[in-house]
Every structure is written in C-alpha cells, then in structure tokens.
Design a protein around this motif. Structure first.
Motif, PDB file in Angstrom:
ATOM      1  N   CYS A 200      12.946  17.415   4.632  1.00 36.11           N
ATOM      2  CA  CYS A 200      12.359  18.578   3.957  1.00 36.11           C
ATOM      3  C   CYS A 200      13.459  19.458   3.377  1.00 36.11           C
TER       4      CYS A 200
ATOM      5  N   LEU B 274      -3.020  24.583   1.231  1.00 38.11           N
ATOM      6  CA  LEU B 274      -2.101  23.940   0.294  1.00 38.11           C
ATOM      7  C   LEU B 274      -2.626  24.062  -1.130  1.00 38.11           C
TER       8      LEU B 274
ATOM      9  N   VAL C 230       2.448  19.926   8.148  1.00 43.66           N
ATOM     10  CA  VAL C 230       1.777  18.636   7.931  1.00 43.66           C
ATOM     11  C   VAL C 230       2.745  17.481   8.161  1.00 43.66           C
ATOM     12  N   LEU C 231       3.956  17.599   7.638  1.00 48.59           N
ATOM     13  CA  LEU C 231       4.918  16.507   7.741  1.00 48.59           C
ATOM     14  C   LEU C 231       5.404  16.291   9.172  1.00 48.59           C
TER      15      LEU C 231
ATOM     16  N   THR D 155       3.306  22.592   4.242  1.00 51.54           N
ATOM     17  CA  THR D 155       3.863  21.259   4.023  1.00 51.54           C
ATOM     18  C   THR D 155       4.764  20.831   5.183  1.00 51.54           C
TER      19      THR D 155
ATOM     20  N   SER E 197      -5.286  21.678   4.272  1.00 50.14           N
ATOM     21  CA  SER E 197      -5.498  21.177   2.909  1.00 50.14           C
ATOM     22  C   SER E 197      -5.995  22.287   1.986  1.00 50.14           C
TER      23      SER E 197
ATOM     24  N   LYS F  57       5.421  18.259  -2.605  1.00 46.97           N
ATOM     25  CA  LYS F  57       6.469  19.235  -2.281  1.00 46.97           C
ATOM     26  C   LYS F  57       7.560  19.257  -3.355  1.00 46.97           C
TER      27      LYS F  57
ATOM     28  N   SER G   5       2.863  14.504  11.182  1.00 49.58           N
ATOM     29  CA  SER G   5       2.578  13.140  10.727  1.00 49.58           C
ATOM     30  C   SER G   5       3.509  12.102  11.340  1.00 49.58           C
TER      31      SER G   5
ATOM     32  N   GLY H 221       0.014   9.835   4.819  1.00 49.39           N
ATOM     33  CA  GLY H 221       0.080  11.162   4.227  1.00 49.39           C
ATOM     34  C   GLY H 221       1.476  11.686   3.961  1.00 49.39           C
TER      35      GLY H 221
ATOM     36  N   SER I  34       2.705  11.167   0.038  1.00 49.47           N
ATOM     37  CA  SER I  34       1.965  12.006  -0.901  1.00 49.47           C
ATOM     38  C   SER I  34       2.342  13.479  -0.737  1.00 49.47           C
ATOM     39  N   THR I  35       2.524  13.924   0.505  1.00 45.63           N
ATOM     40  CA  THR I  35       2.916  15.322   0.741  1.00 45.63           C
ATOM     41  C   THR I  35       4.314  15.588   0.201  1.00 45.63           C
TER      42      THR I  35
END
Length: 418
Positions: A363, A302, A346-347, A343, A299, A241, A350, A233, A236-237
C-alpha cells in the motif's frame, strides 16, 4: 471506544483483560510515535521547497527531486513490509526512525543541489506510518480495524498542525539548518520510544513451521507479491487505489509549488495553511470515520469517497485564490481520509495476519508510485496548462472509477437477489 472495542463476558478473565490492556498501551504508544513522525515530516516540508529555491531549483528540477523520493520508496515499501513481517515491529520501527534521523542530518548540511538529492536516499527505509499501521492492524479486532486505523489519521492531523506551524516559525526565524536539526533530535526521541515500549513482534499468532517453510524469506520476493495479489478482491482494490489515487496524488506532490508560485505564500503562511489541513483531518478522522464505519459498509464508503473526490477535482479546476481553495479542503480531506482508511482495511482483511506488514508495504508503494509519476506529470500539466488541468483530470478519472464501482455493486446486488 478503545482501538480493540469493548471486551465481552467470554473474554473478561483476568488474563484476557491484562492482554487487552497491554495491546491498548502498545497501540497508544504507536499512535504517539506516528504523530511525532508526521510532525517531523511536515517540519521538513517547511524547509525543502524554500531551500531548493535558494539552491536554484526551478519547478521542473523540484519535480525531479520528488520523483527520486517516489522511486526510492516504490522499491523500499514492499521490502520494508516484508522486513516487518520477518523481523517484527520493533526492528521495523527502529530502522524507520533511524533512517529519519540520518535524513534530517543530511538535510541540515545540504548546501548544494547534489546534497539535496543525496539527503533523500534514507527515505528507502523511512516507513514509520506503514509500520504503525501494521502494529495497529495486528493488535485490533478485524471488525474494529477501520476505526483503529482511522485514529492514525487523527495522529496525522496532529502532526500536520504541529509540524507545519513549528516548521514555518523555525524556518522563518532560525533558518533551514536549525529546523532540520530539530527534526533530527525529534526523530531520535521517537527511536527511544520504539526501543522502550514496542515489543519485538505484534503478531497474534506466529505462522506454523509448514507455512514458514513454504514462504520465501527474502525481503523482496515477486512470488510473495503474486501470492498476495491472488487473494479475492486484492487485485481489484489495488487497481482502484492506483487509478483513483493518481490525480489527487499529483495535486498533493505539486502543492508545495502551487503554494509558493500560484498562491505566493510565505513559509509562515504555508505553515498556517497546512495546520488548517490538520485541523480538518483531525475532525474527520476522530469524529466522522468511526461513526461512518459503524453504520455503513466499506463498499458504500469507498463509493462515496471516490464520488466526492471527483467533485473536489471539479472545484479545484475552477479555484482562483487561497480562500476558494480552503473551501475545497473539507471535502478533499474527507475523500482522501475515507479512501485511504477503507482501502487499507479491506486489503489487510483480505490476507492472513502474518502478511499484513507486506500488504501495508505494498500500500505504501502505491503512494510511492504516485509520488514517482506525479511530479513529472504534475510539473508538465502545471507549466503548460495551469492548475485547472490537474483538477479536471481528477474529475474525469474519478467519475469513471465511480461508475465502474457502482456497476459492480449493482451487478452483485442483482446476483444476490437471484
């Protein structure tokens, strides 16, 4: 609600309660440091555009100045994140605050175009907000992380209001040099807070010797970046972004020029407008995002933020005056705030906790990438096609991203039913 959430019966022993209190104290101090840093940065925004105009900069050259900052921080972000993971929170925040002091001192003595470019060099290490995000991510529970990170956005709003208002008044009554000196003194105070209250490291668990041996110790390692991108993930995130954030990033980096030329605002008026931004963001970050993250999936949020961003672009393409723009500020700040918090949450979830600094540095480098290409693209669009072109591009790009995210969600839902 505390940044870490309520303690449970299993974790209510005296030692655990003391640890929870220690974490809360550190997080609150970091919130204060972040609010002060944003205050000094928005104070600087009340200086640079007007000083640049006095020194003969046109829209294109001001775009080059902003692009330079983006390029510097584009490379500095990942290195700074690795520095934070390797050497700890105190060292990272101390370096960031020290660089900010130098930045303002150079701005105070900038009396020619070359010095205005030179004063941007310390921005390579000026990453107080990503460092603050790292500390909050390290010390907050994963299920409360989005809410805890959103409180940094609340600090952003406080700093935006205070810095914009203070900067506008100081610049109007005392000039650019005095305003820059105030920023230098304020940044020095932030540095003292870091040295006094922030621990050397905020990592809950230190990596094992095996992990340490396997991981590169260099500040900039392509292998480390590649390793993080392979986690599920993450890639893709990151793409979402970048692609979704580019159009809104263009508008943000061009806003000082838009306020000066399109809206024809004076420094004090620009300060009031930025303060309005801050009030809206404070309400959204403090009263809205926490409730949304507790009720809806990341999700879904987002998807919502990207959809709202597309509508904001359409509104910006048709605005004619400051009043119309102020109406679009509410959905604009909502989409930006939700998109950034979700975002980042999530990152950081992960990757392992030992890599949160590097991830947040990456980021930050995305924002730097947007600031790198944004001024050049934005200056070209604004000069040749007007402000409406920036809004239309934001509308088209975000609609495309919205459709892509919706299709992925529907596909995953169908797979789960099967």
């Amino acid at each position: 609600m505390t940044p870490e959430g309520e303690t449970t019966e299993e974790n209510s022993s005296p030692a655990n309660v003391a640890e929870q209190r220690r974490r809360r104290k550190i997080i609150y101090i970091v919130y204060l440091i972040a609010a002060l840093d944003i205050t000094w940065m928005f104070l600087q925004f009340s200086v640079t555009p007007y000083l640049a105009k006095k020194l003969g900069f046109d829209t294109l050259w001001f775009g080059y100045l902003q692009t330079m900052v983006g390029v510097i921080q584009l490379f500095g972000g990942p290195m700074f994140g690795r520095f934070a993971d390797l050497f700890g929170a105190r060292a990272a925040l101390s370096l960031a605050c020290s660089s900010t002091v130098v930045f303002f001192l150079l701005l105070a003595i900038a009396d020619n175009p070359a010095m205005l470019f030179i004063h941007k060099l310390p921005t390579v290490f000026m990453h107080v907000l990503p460092s603050s995000q790292m500390v909050v991510a390290d010390l907050s529970d994963p299920d409360k992380r989005a809410d805890a990170l959103s409180k940094l956005g609340l600090c952003f709003g406080v700093g935006m209001i205070t810095g914009s208002t203070l900067g506008g008044h100081l610049n109007t009554h005392y000039g650019e040099t005095f305003t820059a000196c105030v920023g230098a003194v304020g940044s020095a105070f932030s540095l003292l807070l870091v040295l006094k209250f922030v621990p050397k490291t905020t990592k809950v668990q230190a990596p094992t010797n095996t992990d340490s041996e396997n991981k590169s110790k260099s500040l900039f390692s392509v292998g480390e970046i590649t390793r993080l991108m392979k986690f599920p993930g993450v890639m893709s995130t990151f793409l979402v972004k970048i692609i979704s954030g580019l159009p809104s990033g263009i508008f943000q980096v061009m806003f000082s020029i838009i306020a000066l030329e399109f809206f024809k605002l004076e420094p004090a008026e620009n300060g009031y407008l930025m303060a309005y931004f801050g009030i809206v963001q404070m309400v959204i970050q403090g009263a809205v995002i926490g409730r949304l993250t507790s009720r809806y999936s990341e999700s879904s949020l987002l998807l919502l933020s990207v959809g709202v961003s597309s509508l904001v672009g359409l509104a910006q393409a048709n605005m004619q005056n400051v009043f119309q723009f102020c109406i679009t500020v509410v959905p604009m700040m909502f989409s930006l705030s939700v998109f950034g918090v979700i975002t980042d949450s999530v990152l950081t979830k992960s990757v392992p906790s030992s890599d949160t600094g590097t991830m947040l540095g990456l980021c930050a480098s995305i924002q730097s990438l947007l600031r790198t290409v944004g001024p050049t693209i934005g200056g070209f669009l604004y000069v040749n096609y007007g402000i409406s072109s920036i809004g239309l591009i934001q509308f088209v790009v975000n609609i495309a991203v919205f459709v892509h995210l919706l299709q992925n969600r529907l596909r995953k839902t169908a797979e789960q039913k099967e």
